[in-house]
Motif scaffolding. Sequence first.
Motif, mmCIF file in Angstrom:
data_model
loop_
_atom_site.group_PDB
_atom_site.id
_atom_site.type_symbol
_atom_site.label_atom_id
_atom_site.label_comp_id
_atom_site.label_asym_id
_atom_site.label_seq_id
_atom_site.Cartn_x
_atom_site.Cartn_y
_atom_site.Cartn_z
ATOM 1 N N GLY A 135 19.530 3.725 42.520
ATOM 2 C CA GLY A 135 18.218 3.553 41.906
ATOM 3 C C GLY A 135 18.266 2.593 40.732
ATOM 4 O O GLY A 135 17.351 1.771 40.539
ATOM 5 N N VAL A 136 19.321 2.675 39.950
ATOM 6 C CA VAL A 136 19.496 1.749 38.821
ATOM 7 C C VAL A 136 19.676 0.330 39.356
ATOM 8 O O VAL A 136 19.060 -0.614 38.855
ATOM 9 C CB VAL A 136 20.685 2.170 37.929
ATOM 10 N N LEU A 137 20.491 0.184 40.399
ATOM 11 C CA LEU A 137 20.684 -1.122 41.033
ATOM 12 C C LEU A 137 19.354 -1.684 41.509
ATOM 13 O O LEU A 137 19.014 -2.845 41.232
ATOM 14 C CB LEU A 137 21.656 -1.002 42.207
ATOM 15 N N ALA A 138 18.589 -0.869 42.202
ATOM 16 C CA ALA A 138 17.291 -1.330 42.718
ATOM 17 C C ALA A 138 16.363 -1.728 41.579
ATOM 18 O O ALA A 138 15.702 -2.769 41.641
ATOM 19 C CB ALA A 138 16.648 -0.246 43.574
ATOM 20 N N PHE A 139 16.318 -0.925 40.536
ATOM 21 C CA PHE A 139 15.451 -1.246 39.402
ATOM 22 C C PHE A 139 15.869 -2.567 38.761
ATOM 23 O O PHE A 139 15.033 -3.434 38.498
ATOM 24 C CB PHE A 139 15.472 -0.129 38.350
ATOM 25 N N MET A 140 17.138 -2.721 38.510
ATOM 26 C CA MET A 140 17.619 -3.903 37.773
ATOM 27 C C MET A 140 17.537 -5.182 38.590
ATOM 28 O O MET A 140 17.485 -6.274 38.014
ATOM 29 C CB MET A 140 19.055 -3.681 37.285
ATOM 30 N N THR A 142 15.227 -5.792 41.256
ATOM 31 C CA THR A 142 13.946 -5.999 41.937
ATOM 32 C C THR A 142 12.951 -6.661 40.984
ATOM 33 O O THR A 142 12.747 -6.159 39.874
ATOM 34 C CB THR A 142 13.371 -4.656 42.432
ATOM 35 N N PRO A 143 12.332 -7.774 41.394
ATOM 36 C CA PRO A 143 11.341 -8.435 40.530
ATOM 37 C C PRO A 143 10.207 -7.493 40.144
ATOM 38 O O PRO A 143 9.775 -6.653 40.939
ATOM 39 C CB PRO A 143 10.831 -9.594 41.385
ATOM 40 N N LYS A 144 9.739 -7.659 38.903
ATOM 41 C CA LYS A 144 8.656 -6.836 38.363
ATOM 42 C C LYS A 144 7.495 -7.746 37.975
ATOM 43 O O LYS A 144 7.694 -8.818 37.395
ATOM 44 C CB LYS A 144 9.113 -6.061 37.114
ATOM 45 N N SER A 145 6.288 -7.299 38.254
ATOM 46 C CA SER A 145 5.105 -8.121 37.982
ATOM 47 C C SER A 145 4.929 -8.422 36.502
ATOM 48 O O SER A 145 4.371 -9.454 36.140
ATOM 49 C CB SER A 145 3.850 -7.452 38.541
ATOM 50 N N SER A 155 13.448 -10.138 38.093
ATOM 51 C CA SER A 155 14.013 -8.793 38.014
ATOM 52 C C SER A 155 14.444 -8.565 36.560
ATOM 53 O O SER A 155 14.627 -9.528 35.803
ATOM 54 C CB SER A 155 15.229 -8.674 38.936
ATOM 55 N N PRO A 156 14.634 -7.308 36.151
ATOM 56 C CA PRO A 156 15.159 -7.066 34.811
ATOM 57 C C PRO A 156 16.482 -7.799 34.565
ATOM 58 O O PRO A 156 16.710 -8.329 33.473
ATOM 59 C CB PRO A 156 15.326 -5.551 34.763
ATOM 60 N N GLU A 157 17.336 -7.853 35.572
ATOM 61 C CA GLU A 157 18.599 -8.579 35.448
ATOM 62 C C GLU A 157 18.337 -10.058 35.132
ATOM 63 O O GLU A 157 18.912 -10.619 34.193
ATOM 64 C CB GLU A 157 19.395 -8.461 36.749
ATOM 65 N N ASP A 165 13.094 -10.485 26.210
ATOM 66 C CA ASP A 165 13.094 -9.335 25.313
ATOM 67 C C ASP A 165 13.387 -8.061 26.116
ATOM 68 O O ASP A 165 12.638 -7.722 27.034
ATOM 69 C CB ASP A 165 11.730 -9.226 24.628
ATOM 70 N N PRO A 166 14.453 -7.341 25.779
ATOM 71 C CA PRO A 166 14.773 -6.123 26.528
ATOM 72 C C PRO A 166 13.695 -5.054 26.387
ATOM 73 O O PRO A 166 13.568 -4.178 27.237
ATOM 74 C CB PRO A 166 16.099 -5.653 25.931
ATOM 75 N N ARG A 167 12.867 -5.141 25.334
ATOM 76 C CA ARG A 167 11.790 -4.156 25.168
ATOM 77 C C ARG A 167 10.758 -4.264 26.292
ATOM 78 O O ARG A 167 10.098 -3.287 26.621
ATOM 79 C CB ARG A 167 11.141 -4.295 23.796
ATOM 80 N N ALA A 168 10.637 -5.444 26.896
ATOM 81 C CA ALA A 168 9.733 -5.584 28.046
ATOM 82 C C ALA A 168 10.254 -4.760 29.222
ATOM 83 O O ALA A 168 9.479 -4.162 29.970
ATOM 84 C CB ALA A 168 9.596 -7.053 28.435
ATOM 85 N N VAL A 169 11.556 -4.698 29.378
ATOM 86 C CA VAL A 169 12.166 -3.906 30.458
ATOM 87 C C VAL A 169 12.040 -2.421 30.143
ATOM 88 O O VAL A 169 11.686 -1.619 31.024
ATOM 89 C CB VAL A 169 13.644 -4.305 30.673
ATOM 90 N N THR A 170 12.291 -2.051 28.881
ATOM 91 C CA THR A 170 12.180 -0.627 28.533
ATOM 92 C C THR A 170 10.732 -0.154 28.653
ATOM 93 O O THR A 170 10.492 1.001 29.006
ATOM 94 C CB THR A 170 12.735 -0.327 27.132
ATOM 95 N N ALA A 171 9.781 -1.037 28.409
ATOM 96 C CA ALA A 171 8.370 -0.670 28.569
ATOM 97 C C ALA A 171 8.063 -0.343 30.035
ATOM 98 O O ALA A 171 7.301 0.585 30.323
ATOM 99 C CB ALA A 171 7.464 -1.788 28.065
ATOM 100 N N ILE A 172 8.655 -1.103 30.944
ATOM 101 C CA ILE A 172 8.467 -0.814 32.379
ATOM 102 C C ILE A 172 9.049 0.554 32.706
ATOM 103 O O ILE A 172 8.423 1.362 33.396
ATOM 104 C CB ILE A 172 9.130 -1.906 33.252
ATOM 105 N N LEU A 173 10.239 0.821 32.200
ATOM 106 C CA LEU A 173 10.865 2.117 32.438
ATOM 107 C C LEU A 173 10.022 3.257 31.869
ATOM 108 O O LEU A 173 9.796 4.268 32.542
ATOM 109 C CB LEU A 173 12.268 2.164 31.818
#
Length: 179
Positions: A135-140, A142-145, A155-157, A165-173
């Motif tokens: 699940g972590v692999l898929a999240f990291m 997979t492209p996010k809108s 993707s977050p990666e 900004d990593p805060r954009a990724v944490t906001a998605i989470l």
Amino acid sequence: MKRRSRDWALEYQRARGEPLSAEQADYLVESGEFTRESLESAQAAIARGELAEAERATRQAGIDASLIVEAVARRLGISVAQVDKRREDGELFAFVFAGDTLYPTWQFTDDPRHPVLSGLSCVLRAIPEDWHPAGVLAFMTTPKSSLQVSDKQLSPEQWLLRGGDPRAVTAILESFLMS
């Protein structure tokens, strides 16, 4: 942040799939998630082992795209003890599979000056400890809108690799976990 180690191979062996009860099947149809036909088709695919094969392939892909601690130490030019310390401090993501600690390659870069994704520790703090490594692999990966550069979803990666900004990724989470 110290993460407890779970051996995901043992977790998978313990999991047992039970067939749906008549009440559960009725609920899925009544909720609109499935038609009776689509539910029967899904159940038949499960009975044929298609879901188990897809799960196996997903787990194997995550394992194949990982490094053992000694390889990470060589890649980062540090000792195994330093790799372990970074993992314990929440600076590297790892999981235990069949007794081996594995480090997914998505968190590493090809830049020797910055061999780990920028902002990774911030993102790792937001990932739930009980998320399966697949699940972590898929999240990291997979492209996010909400992660876009020049109208291209990243993707977050990819986002972190480009210095996003990593805060954009944490906001998605956070948004995902609240839904």
